[in-house]
Design an enzyme around this catalytic site. Structure first.
Site, short mmCIF file in Angstrom:
data_model
loop_
_atom_site.label_atom_id
_atom_site.label_comp_id
_atom_site.label_asym_id
_atom_site.label_seq_id
_atom_site.Cartn_x
_atom_site.Cartn_y
_atom_site.Cartn_z
CD GLU A 90 80.95 34.17 45.22
OE1 GLU A 90 81.70 33.74 44.24
OE2 GLU A 90 81.42 34.12 46.59
CG ASP A 91 81.78 38.97 43.28
OD1 ASP A 91 81.43 38.38 44.20
OD2 ASP A 91 82.82 38.95 42.60
#
Ligand code: MN
Length: 740
Positions: A90-91
């Site tokens: 996600e990051d």
């Protein structure tokens, strides 16, 4: 700027990583440690430029999440690896394919699941409900996704301190709305309690601190009490050759808070502040007999309350919980709850699903049937497959089901059925079969004839009576509590409903045409809100059914036109002024410099919510409504949980200006001669002339004399004196006195 010692930090990261490995060690197989190390290195490298809101290195977070997975849930290597990598996709630049290539398909699938559900609460409410459904789908795919998600949430709650206030409220509310019940349902008691405690800490910090302090204050006397209480039991347990530990722990802060609130009692009067737990070592074959033997010892010394015996060994709760509970009278006249269980049961009670898994093979070998948890997950799966209604409805139903306790009932042939507490004969009928449910006309419970909405009790034997002429109706939804029965009834009603809805929609379109208004989604949304229905379809349906009168749609037009003129909210109208017998709770129009709203803390227009009547000094937040601008709610408002968790994107922060925080509550008693319009004059003096916040007003009138009490907030005694003076001037007022 904070100066960071990178070398120190690097050491700390390694220290935390080694701690994780140490905790995991007992369950590692060959090659596992290497696998974990690889995951750690990848995560550490990928997050290396990132920091948490607190300023700490980001990697602390995945490390802590992995640690919770090991220590508090008892998960193994795959989960540790997934937890370490859970935010990487996600990051950072890492893609799912990269994870699959380096860590295999299982880890990839779990991370995929985690990434998908990460936005559960991030969008508008229907999108969110859809995501919630997705989350549950992953639950039935691989329950580890939800377990890691819970560990993630726990760590986020533990580190909530560094978040801005409105985020704290949002995250805490979501946690209470969904994650704590989910943890409960999965048997993770320790995590559930901690989540609830942290929720309280961030939403009502004063109460939280108060209870914590009280618990600490009473610790010494409590420990002494437990020691005395347990001494004779311990001695006898030794004599009879038991290996055991005794724990005497206070209940969680939140559960004490709940008791105080529900029963409206002070801390001192919460009588079961703690439970004594006796955990014995026992062979699986002897568990039940051993626990009852301990029960016998306990009750030899102390008299049990027969109403409070709970045998969750013979019939474990649906979340897998097994234990024997009794409440006994101590020598000092206090009731004490005693929980008796084996080490295995305790492990399951504390760590839930994963621990349960650990014992599964042994249990299977012993011929124990598959657990309530497995059945529950199967139920969730079938519900998801069969339910094609709105996702929001589903979420409501499902959430309702998370909270229930169970009742155990039997079919005529003696087969056990576990239903949520409050389940009716109709729930039971749908539990047997959809057709049986749809044709149910009543039941025989323990040979006695009962109606379909009859609530079942533990041990009931239920026989369903059916008729081919029977057909589900709308009312049936009020007669059932299970998601299954609700979904089935709704299915049956849906066809019927659809045609009503189509009729309703046509009526609405026709009316709007007559009033020369457009039929578009904006107008429909306003209509929906105006008539206080949940969805446009519900609105159409009510119109179609005639619940909403077609002519009243005209009042919407009037309302809309009127609204343009009204710029300031006004004091709630006092109806039936002459009777003076009702209690009227009212609010004065806001004094616009009292509240600062939004990121920049602007002074903007707002209305105070009627559901919780905030006053200066209350902990509050702003909520952007569709028709009424910004509404201010107290964080302790009964609606706050729903608003904050479901519509987080419409929440803005709000804070009272400091000058108003010193306002204090005062009471005034007013006696006078009754006349029409008197109360209006009184409230006018209070709200308009002196800009005081009125909390409540109660008025009583008897043969021409009226007596009223008013509670209000003033800034100073000087302020109050001025008010008394002005009130005395109102025509008909004889006496104004202050009371506490
Ligand atoms: Mn995370």
């Amino acid at each position: 700027m904070i100066q960071v010692d990178l070398e120190e930090e690097r050491k700390e990261i390694l220290k935390r990583y080694r701690r994780l490995l140490r905790m995991a060690k007992p369950m590692l197989k060959e090659g596992d440690a290497k696998f974990i190390k690889k995951a750690f290195n990848v995560a550490n490298e990928a997050h290396k430029e990132m920091r948490r809101k607190s300023g700490e290195p980001y990697i602390y977070h995945p490390l802590e999440v992995a640690l919770v997975c090991v220590e508090e849930i008892g998960l193994g290597t795959t989960s540790i690896v997934a937890a370490l990598l859970h935010d990487v996709v996600e990051d950072t630049d890492w893609e799912l394919e990269d994870i699959e290539r380096d860590f295999g398909p299982k880890v990839m699938q779990i991370i995929d699941g985690l990434t998908k559900i990460s936005g559960v609460f991030d969008y508008g409410s229907s999108q969110q409900a859809e995501n919630f459904r997705k989350m549950l789908l992953t639950l039935s795919d691989d329950v580890r996704v939800i377990l890691i998600k819970l560990a993630d949430r726990l760590n986020n709650m533990r580190t909530l301190e560094s978040m801005p206030r409105h985020k704290q409220l949002k995250i805490a509310s979501e946690t209470m709305y969904l994650y704590a019940p989910l943890a409960h349902r999965l048997g993770l008691y320790a995590i559930k309690s901690e989540l609830e405690d942290l929720y309280l800490k961030y939403t009502d910090s004063d109460t939280y601190a108060y209870i914590v302090e009280k618990i600490n204050e009473t610790r010494i006397s409590r420990n002494k009490f437990i020691k005395t209480f347990i001494a004779p039991i311990e001695e006898e347990l030794h004599v009879q050759g038991f290996e055991f530990v005794v724990k005497g722990r206070p209940k969680s802060v939140f559960s004490i808070y709940n008791k105080m609130k529900k029963q409206n009692i002070p801390f001192e009067e919460v009588y079961d502040l703690f439970a004594v737990r006796i955990i014995i070592d026992s062979e699986l074959d002897d568990e039940k007999a051993d626990c009852w033997q301990v029960y016998s010892i306990v009750t030899d010394f102390y008299r049990p309350n027969p109403d409070r015996l709970r045998d969750w060994i013979s019939t474990p709760r649906a979340n897998g919980y097994e234990s024997l509970h009794t409440t006994v009278m101590s020598n000092t006249g206090q009731w004490v709850e005693v929980q008796i269980r084996t080490t295995r049961m305790d492990d399951i009670a504390e760590r839930g699903y994963a621990a349960h898994w650990k014992y599964k093979e042994i249990e299977a070998a012993q011929g124990k049937s598959s657990s309530g948890l497995d059945k529950w997950i199967m139920q969730v799966r079938s519900l998801l497959e069969s339910n094609d209604g709105s996702a929001i409805e589903f979420m409501d139903d499902f959430r309702g089901n998370l909270f229930h306790d169970e009742v155990f009932v039997f079919t005529p042939k003696g087969e056990l059925k576990v239903l949520p507490f409050g389940a009716t004969a109709l729930d039971f009928a749908f539990e047997i079969h959809t057709e049986v449910g749809a044709k149910c006309i009543g039941a025989k419970v323990n040979q006695k004839l009962v109606p379909i909405n009859h609530k079942l009790k533990n041990g009931d034997q239920v026989e369903i009576l059916t008729s081919n002429k029977q057909k589900p109706t709308e009312d049936w939804l009020n007669s059932v509590v299970t998601s299954r029965a609700k979904a089935k009834i709704k299915d049956a009603l849906k066809e019927d409903k659809k045609s009503v809805m189509i009729d309703g929609k046509e009526i609405v379109q026709r009316k709007l045409r007559q009033m020369k208004m457009d039929f578009n989604s904006e107008i429909v949304e306003q209509l929906r809100a105006y008539f206080e229905t949940k969805t446009p379809n519900e609105f159409y349906y009510k119109v179609g059914k005639g619940v909403i009168d077609a002519t009243s749609i005209k009042s919407f037009k009037d309302f809309k036109e009127q609204k343009k003129e009204v710029s300031k909210p006004t004091l709630g109208k006092v109806k039936d002024e002459s009777s003076f017998t009702k209690e009227i709770k009212s609010l004065k129009g806001p004094d616009h410099d009292q509240l600062l709203i939004g990121e920049d803390m602007d002074v903007v227009d707002y209305i105070l919510a009627k559901c919780c009547n905030p006053i200066p000094g209350d902990d509050v937040f702003g909520f952007v409504t569709i028709n009424e601008g910004i509404k201010i709610h107290r964080t302790s408002c009964p609606n706050a949980l729903e608003l904050l968790s479901n519509h987080g994107n419409r929440v803005i922060k709000a804070r009272w200006t400091s000058q108003q925080e010193i306002a204090f509550l005062a009471g005034l008693r007013i006696i006078g001669t009754d006349r029409v319009g008197l109360i209006n004059d009184v409230t006018k003096v209070i709200s308009n002339e002196l800009k005081v916040n009125m909390r409540s007003i109660t008025v009583d009138s008897d043969s021409g004399i009226f007596e009223g009490t008013i509670k209000l907030y003033v800034h100073s005694t000087q302020h109050l004196e001025k008010l008394v003076e002005n009130l005395s001037k109102v025509e008909g007022i004889i006496k104004v006195t202050r009371f506490d």
